[in-house]
Design an enzyme around this catalytic site. Structure first.
Site, PDB file in Angstrom:
ATOM      1  N   GLU A   1     -15.231   4.213 -56.736  1.00 21.43           N
ATOM      2  CA  GLU A   1     -14.398   2.732 -56.505  1.00 21.43           C
ATOM      3  C   GLU A   1     -15.070   2.294 -55.247  1.00 21.43           C
ATOM      4  OE1 GLU A   1     -10.511   3.219 -54.581  1.00 21.43           O
ATOM      5  OE2 GLU A   1      -9.847   1.756 -56.019  1.00 21.43           O
TER       6      GLU A   1
ATOM      7  N   LYS B   1       4.370   2.235 -41.978  1.00 22.83           N
ATOM      8  CA  LYS B   1       3.428   2.182 -41.316  1.00 22.83           C
ATOM      9  C   LYS B   1       2.322   1.231 -41.861  1.00 22.83           C
ATOM     10  CE  LYS B   1      -0.501   4.669 -40.954  1.00 22.83           C
ATOM     11  NZ  LYS B   1      -1.153   3.430 -40.666  1.00 22.83           N
TER      12      LYS B   1
ATOM     13  N   VAL C   1      -6.946  10.472 -49.144  1.00 23.65           N
ATOM     14  CA  VAL C   1      -5.870  10.307 -48.312  1.00 23.65           C
ATOM     15  C   VAL C   1      -4.435  10.968 -48.981  1.00 23.65           C
ATOM     16  CG1 VAL C   1      -4.486   8.870 -46.705  1.00 23.65           C
ATOM     17  CG2 VAL C   1      -6.908   8.972 -46.599  1.00 23.65           C
ATOM     18  N   GLY C   2      -4.423  10.510 -50.361  1.00 22.43           N
ATOM     19  CA  GLY C   2      -3.474  10.955 -51.324  1.00 22.43           C
ATOM     20  C   GLY C   2      -3.225  12.350 -51.322  1.00 22.43           C
TER      21      GLY C   2
ATOM     22  N   GLY D   1      -3.157   3.898 -50.929  1.00 23.36           N
ATOM     23  CA  GLY D   1      -4.354   4.017 -50.458  1.00 23.36           C
ATOM     24  C   GLY D   1      -5.602   4.789 -51.131  1.00 23.36           C
ATOM     25  N   SER D   2      -6.354   5.675 -50.607  1.00 25.23           N
ATOM     26  CA  SER D   2      -7.504   6.108 -51.148  1.00 25.23           C
ATOM     27  C   SER D   2      -6.760   7.532 -51.822  1.00 25.23           C
ATOM     28  CB  SER D   2      -8.601   6.582 -50.227  1.00 25.23           C
ATOM     29  OG  SER D   2      -8.064   7.105 -49.044  1.00 25.23           O
ATOM     30  N   THR D   3      -7.618   7.949 -52.797  1.00 26.59           N
ATOM     31  CA  THR D   3      -7.039   9.182 -53.300  1.00 26.59           C
ATOM     32  C   THR D   3      -7.402  10.460 -52.383  1.00 26.59           C
ATOM     33  OG1 THR D   3      -7.661   8.507 -55.480  1.00 26.59           O
ATOM     34  CG2 THR D   3      -7.817  10.757 -55.289  1.00 26.59           C
TER      35      THR D   3
ATOM     36  N   CYS E   1      -6.790  -2.237 -56.023  1.00 22.76           N
ATOM     37  CA  CYS E   1      -6.716  -0.896 -56.666  1.00 22.76           C
ATOM     38  C   CYS E   1      -7.298  -0.870 -58.131  1.00 22.76           C
ATOM     39  CB  CYS E   1      -5.605  -0.194 -56.381  1.00 22.76           C
ATOM     40  SG  CYS E   1      -4.150  -1.062 -56.535  1.00 22.76           S
TER      41      CYS E   1
ATOM     42  N   GLU F   1       0.148   5.855 -55.007  1.00 19.50           N
ATOM     43  CA  GLU F   1      -0.586   4.811 -55.768  1.00 19.50           C
ATOM     44  C   GLU F   1      -1.947   4.844 -55.216  1.00 19.50           C
ATOM     45  OE1 GLU F   1      -2.276   2.072 -56.679  1.00 19.50           O
ATOM     46  OE2 GLU F   1      -0.951   0.409 -55.953  1.00 19.50           O
TER      47      GLU F   1
HETATM   48  P1  NAI Z   1      -7.032   4.978 -46.383  1.00 16.01           P
HETATM   49  O1  NAI Z   1      -6.554   5.628 -47.724  1.00 16.01           O
HETATM   50  O2  NAI Z   1      -7.775   5.706 -45.437  1.00 16.01           O
HETATM   51  O3  NAI Z   1      -5.853   4.122 -45.815  1.00 16.01           O
HETATM   52  C1  NAI Z   1      -4.836   3.732 -46.389  1.00 16.01           C
HETATM   53  C2  NAI Z   1      -3.453   3.675 -45.417  1.00 16.01           C
HETATM   54  O4  NAI Z   1      -3.494   5.323 -45.217  1.00 16.01           O
HETATM   55  C3  NAI Z   1      -3.832   3.226 -44.177  1.00 16.01           C
HETATM   56  O5  NAI Z   1      -2.146   2.933 -43.767  1.00 16.01           O
HETATM   57  C4  NAI Z   1      -3.920   4.582 -43.019  1.00 16.01           C
HETATM   58  O6  NAI Z   1      -3.670   4.328 -41.872  1.00 16.01           O
HETATM   59  C5  NAI Z   1      -3.147   5.553 -43.776  1.00 16.01           C
HETATM   60  N1  NAI Z   1      -3.979   6.838 -43.673  1.00 16.01           N
HETATM   61  C6  NAI Z   1      -5.226   7.184 -43.417  1.00 16.01           C
HETATM   62  N2  NAI Z   1      -5.396   8.528 -43.213  1.00 16.01           N
HETATM   63  C7  NAI Z   1      -4.352   8.965 -43.303  1.00 16.01           C
HETATM   64  C8  NAI Z   1      -3.588  10.277 -43.090  1.00 16.01           C
HETATM   65  N3  NAI Z   1      -4.730  11.275 -42.763  1.00 16.01           N
HETATM   66  N4  NAI Z   1      -2.402  10.566 -43.266  1.00 16.01           N
HETATM   67  C9  NAI Z   1      -1.570   9.722 -43.507  1.00 16.01           C
HETATM   68  N5  NAI Z   1      -1.981   8.526 -43.677  1.00 16.01           N
HETATM   69  C10 NAI Z   1      -3.118   8.099 -43.424  1.00 16.01           C
HETATM   70  O7  NAI Z   1      -8.158   3.982 -46.861  1.00 16.01           O
HETATM   71  P2  NAI Z   1      -9.167   3.203 -46.247  1.00 16.01           P
HETATM   72  O8  NAI Z   1     -10.093   4.140 -45.415  1.00 16.01           O
HETATM   73  O9  NAI Z   1      -8.585   1.826 -45.742  1.00 16.01           O
HETATM   74  O10 NAI Z   1     -10.052   2.715 -47.377  1.00 16.01           O
HETATM   75  C11 NAI Z   1     -11.220   3.776 -48.204  1.00 16.01           C
HETATM   76  C12 NAI Z   1     -10.902   3.181 -49.670  1.00 16.01           C
HETATM   77  O11 NAI Z   1      -9.825   3.646 -50.005  1.00 16.01           O
HETATM   78  C13 NAI Z   1     -11.397   1.980 -50.030  1.00 16.01           C
HETATM   79  O12 NAI Z   1     -12.631   1.846 -49.989  1.00 16.01           O
HETATM   80  C14 NAI Z   1     -10.891   1.873 -51.445  1.00 16.01           C
HETATM   81  O13 NAI Z   1     -11.663   2.460 -52.327  1.00 16.01           O
HETATM   82  C15 NAI Z   1      -9.525   2.536 -51.343  1.00 16.01           C
HETATM   83  N6  NAI Z   1      -8.319   2.175 -50.962  1.00 16.01           N
HETATM   84  C16 NAI Z   1      -7.387   1.942 -51.958  1.00 16.01           C
HETATM   85  C17 NAI Z   1      -6.307   1.243 -51.957  1.00 16.01           C
HETATM   86  C18 NAI Z   1      -5.236   0.847 -53.086  1.00 16.01           C
HETATM   87  O14 NAI Z   1      -4.652  -0.099 -53.153  1.00 16.01           O
HETATM   88  N7  NAI Z   1      -5.144   1.980 -53.987  1.00 16.01           N
HETATM   89  C19 NAI Z   1      -5.989   0.362 -50.786  1.00 16.01           C
HETATM   90  C20 NAI Z   1      -6.818   0.692 -49.688  1.00 16.01           C
HETATM   91  C21 NAI Z   1      -8.088   1.259 -49.733  1.00 16.01           C
END
Ligand code: NAI
Ligand code: MG
Length: 496
Positions: free
Chosen positions: A395, A188, A245-246, A241-243, A298, A264
């Site tokens: 972050e 996804k 959501v992790g 993605g974000s911590t 990240c 990650e």
């Molecule tokens: P996010 O963690 O919400 O999104 C990343 C992925 O997770 C997307 O595919 C999203 O659809 C999915 N996601 C969101 N909520 C979910 C859930 N409840 N269950 C399963 N999957 C879910 O990150 P967001 O809101 O786009 O960015 C917020 C912050 O996260 C950024 O400002 C940054 O600090 C961090 N981030 C870190 C990344 C990295 O490379 N480690 C990449 C993107 C964001």
């Protein structure tokens, strides 16, 4: 609902953008007819709408993946898995400009940068294509009359959830090792950047993959992402993605079928410059460390610690250096920094800048919006930042550098490790002893010495502490997608 739309890009590239869900090697409509808009961050205008996977669509994709895993895919030789990955690498290279242009449109990164991402993705496929027929177990002697061996078997159906900062590159980091080791995937994309994943999906069938092996869906995190994490027939979930959501994904895995989890996550990586560093080189790496990909990295070197002997000189020279970072249209050949990916990210980053100002950090340059439209932010430097400030602890994920002064090597280690994250770090020095001492003592998955953001498909990448679980890239990533089966044979018959 429409399954494609013709799109013409500012650089003259014209193509058919798929809009549906790619399941079982076919383009299908979402069951409930859901869709969401895709925004161009450079213009803030709607590019198109893509179909949105609901829980039902995730379920359909899981059934297709399961059928492939138990059926046709289980009969494909490791060598052929490698062949298909190599074919995909070739197709990525052949379509490099197209994929990169789509990335620039949807994500906002410069086309030239995006071409680098596409090449890196092709390299990842080729690297894991090479591994496909080199994953094997061991024979382990326990006693005469016994024969024991281990096998490395695939985990099964893998749900993969990727972010928007490197859409096509993350697609490859997830798919490469999973496929090499014989798994099947449902991937996804992030809702901010679904387009390049769909264009990449058009290459899967041509590369030779049987139906159901790689399924690509667009969808919202709280809907399709949550459905993947909680699904009872997904064996493993891999997330970047974000911590926060992790954590949710781990909980969902714990509350469903205890699917395997690799994460990650975020970072707040220290970039430490010692008095004896080559200052010009260090400035280049510090600049690249924080401003590359508009700070949306990240492992961004977002905490910059400079030793007191060169601090003032460093700050002045760094300010001069960033005036050369061209901010603008991702389709312009000179552009280094494009817009942030979305209105939400723009607002988040701007609010951190406000916090920095209110908390009393000194603004050396930037600090505002760039231009009048698009999610552009001026490259921003804060100096005299203290450890308790939000901009030194959280972050930001934007073009915002926080700089502070340190005295001794021990101080550098203490403040370098003063974070709940542990993804990356760097040290700039001409002393080998300092470099090795610091690298041994920093609690981070990667330490760069006299460089930054030096990612390579052969080198493992991942986090200590709250930056994640598991390692991507390199041989290490194969462990995320294999499980060990032990076979014990009683050759002698009878009981011991
Ligand atoms: P996010 O963690 O919400 O999104 C990343 C992925 O997770 C997307 O595919 C999203 O659809 C999915 N996601 C969101 N909520 C979910 C859930 N409840 N269950 C399963 N999957 C879910 O990150 P967001 O809101 O786009 O960015 C917020 C912050 O996260 C950024 O400002 C940054 O600090 C961090 N981030 C870190 C990344 C990295 O490379 N480690 C990449 C993107 C964001
Ligand atoms: Mg977009």
């Amino acid at each position: 609902m429409s399954l494609t739309q013709t799109i013409e890009l500012p650089n003259g590239v014209k193509y058919e953008q798929p809009l549906g869900l790619f399941i079982n090697n076919e383009w299908v409509n979402s069951v409930d007819g859901g869709s969401f808009e895709v925004i161009n961050p450079t213009t803030e205008k709607v590019i198109t709408s893509v179909q949105e996977a609901s829980e039902k669509d995730v379920d359909i994709a899981v059934k297709a993946a399961r059928a492939a895993f138990e059926g046709e895919w289980s009969q494909v030789t490791p060598q052929d898995r490698g062949r298909y990955l190599n074919n995909l690498a070739d197709l990525f290279e052949k379509n490099r400009l197209l994929l990169a242009s789509v990335e620039a449109l949807d994500n906002g990164k410069a086309v030239s940068e995006a071409q680098g991402d596409v090449q890196a993705a092709a390299n990842v496929f080729r690297y894991y294509g090479g591994w496909a027929d080199k994953v094997h177990g061991k024979v382990i002697d326990t006693a005469p009359g016994k024969f024991n061996y281990t096998k490395q078997e695939p985990v099964g159906v893998c749900g993969q959830i990727i972010p928007w900062n490197f859409p096509i590159l993350m697609w490859s980091w997830k798919i490469g090792p999973a496929i090499a080791t014989g798994n099947v995937v449902i991937i996804k994309s992030a809702e901010q950047t679904p387009l390049s994943a769909l264009v990449a999906a058009t290459l899967i069938k041509e590369a030779g993959f049987p139906p159901g092996v790689i399924n690509v869906i667009s969808g919202l995190g709280r809907v399709a992402g949550a459905a993947i994490s909680a699904h009872m027939d997904i064996d493993k979930v891999a997330f970047t993605g974000s911590t926060p959501v992790g954590r949710m994904i781990m909980k969902a895995a714990a509350n469903s079928n205890l699917k395997k989890v690799t994460l990650e996550l975020g970072g707040k990586s220290p970039n430490i410059v010692f008095d004896d560093a080559n200052v010009d080189d260090a400035i280049s790496w510090v600049n690249f460390g924080i401003f590359f990909n508009h700070g949306q990295v990240c492992c961004a070197g977002s905490r910059i610690y400079v030793q007191e002997g060169i601090y003032d000189k460093f700050v002045e020279a760094f300010k001069a250096r960033i005036t050369k970072n061209v901010v603008g249209d991702p389709f312009h050949p000179e552009t280094f920094q494009g817009p942030q990916v979305s209105q939400l990210q723009f607002d988040r980053v701007m609010s951190y800048i406000e916090h920095g100002k209110q908390e009393g950090a000194k603004i050396e340059c930037g600090g505002g919006r760039h231009g009048t439209s698009g999610y552009f932010i001026q490259p921003t430097i804060f100096s005299n930042v203290t450890e308790d400030m939000k901009i030194m602890q959280e972050e930001i994920f934007g073009p915002v550098a926080s700089i502070a002064k340190f005295k001794t090597l021990d101080d550098a280690i203490r403040i370098g490790n003063n974070t709940t994250f542990g993804l990356a770090s760097a040290v700039h020095t001409t002393s080998l002893a300092t470099a090795i001492d610091v690298s041994n003592r920093l609690k981070a998955g990667t330490v760069w010495i006299n460089t930054y953001n030096a990612l390579h498909h052969q080198l493992p990448f991942g986090g200590y502490k709250e930056s994640g679980i598991g390692r991507e890239l390199g041989k290490a990533a194969l462990a995320n997608y294999t499980q060990t089966k032990t076979v014990c044979i009683n050759l002698a018959g009878g009981k011991d």
